[in-house]
Design an enzyme around this catalytic site. Structure first.
Site: not given
Ligand code: CP
Length: 307
Positions: A51-52, A80, A101, A129
């Site tokens: 999703r993100t 590396k 991320r 998040h």
């Molecule tokens: N909600 C969320 O962060 O989903 P993903 O891990 O799929 O990005």
């Protein structure tokens, strides 16, 4: 340079403006189709995501921009041994904004120290998040009609669940919000959030292991997955993973207008038989993620005068 590392990097006024822009996008997406023409978003994902990452990419493409990036540490020079600091210096030459991320708490913050483009934290370890929080706020505002006067139940892995930590930090800014924390003892909300956020601001909350008892009191139930990837031993994960399973029977204890949110991905914690209940809004929530990320990218690029 404005970066979004924590939900608190946005003032309440900025947050409300962002929600307003996202609502304008929902109402008239075509009006924004050239908003970021000629601009590039880099998605630097050292940890898996559906999703993100893809909603960030969809958001930029919807506004006429382009995207580049990597979807795992293995497919980048991190494999590396390249540092986050060096990587972001280089990415700053290739893109106008980036979403990162990383499994290590604080990695996007480190990146922001070395970046010459805005850095958005797309999830750092068990910490924060913030764009999931923006997604959650837009969902609640649109589907519940308000962000105040709410009793919110957080259920599942409240220890490692970064979406819970971020949303808690954001919701305490709205009046008359109380929380019921539903989790096994081992997965309780971290001490620092209890002391520095809830107790420090006199926010009313209860802690319980019993989902059935909590359900009738809730306006919102925020279900979470037990975060397998953050456990140190598999035995504990197996013992705790099915602590809560929301099913049709349990939904009969809930108010008629209680909403069920979940950041997804789901594993077992919500039975698929709940998906058709009108109170289950987690797939709509994922859709709102695109609109709020559009609003955020646009705002950050405009503020940094590159859009
Ligand atoms: N909600 C969320 O962060 O989903 P993903 O891990 O799929 O990005």
């Amino acid at each position: 340079m404005k970066h979004i590392i924590s939900p608190l990097d946005l003032s309440l006024e900025e947050l409300n403006d962002l929600l307003e822009t996202a609502e304008e996008i929902v109402a008239n997406p075509k009006r924004f189709s050239d908003a970021c023409k000629g601009k590039k978003l880099a998605t630097l994902f050292y940890e898996p995501s559906t999703r993100t990452r893809l909603s960030f990419e969809a958001a930029m493409l919807n506004m006429g921009g382009s995207v580049l990036g990597f979807s795992s540490a293995d497919s980048s020079s991190a494999a590396k041994g390249e540092s986050v600091a060096d990587t972001i210096r280089v990415i700053s030459c290739y893109a106008d904004i980036c979403a990162m991320r990383h499994p290590k708490e604080g990695a996007p913050y480190v990146a922001a120290q070395y970046a010459s483009i805005p850095v958005i934290n797309a999830g750092d370890g068990g910490h924060n998040h913030p764009t999931q929080t923006l997604t959650d706020l837009l969902t609640i505002k649109n589907l519940k009609g308000r962000l105040d006067n709410l009793t919110i139940g957080f259920c599942g892995d409240l220890k490692f669940g970064r979406t819970v930590h971020s949303l808690l930090n954001a919701m305490v800014r709205y009046p008359n919000v109380r929380f019921i924390m539903i989790s096994p003892y081992e997965l309780r909300i971290p001490e620092y959030l209890r002391e520095e956020v809830l107790d420090a601001q006199n926010i009313p909350y209860e802690e319980t292991r019993n989902l059935e008892e909590a359900l009738p009191k809730l306006d919102l139930l925020y279900m979470t997955r037990v975060q397998k990837e953050r456990f140190f031993n598999e035995e504990d994960y197996i013992r705790l993973k099915d602590s809560y399973i929301l099913d049709k029977k349990k939904m009969t204890y809930a108010k008629k207008d209680m909403l069920v949110l979940h950041p997804l991905p789901r594993v077992n914690e919500i039975s698929v038989e709940v998906d058709n209940d009108p109170r289950a809004v987690y797939f709509k929530q994922a859709q709102y993620g695109v609109y709020i990320r559009m609003a955020l990218i646009k705002k950050l690029l405009e503020e940094n005068e590159t859009c």
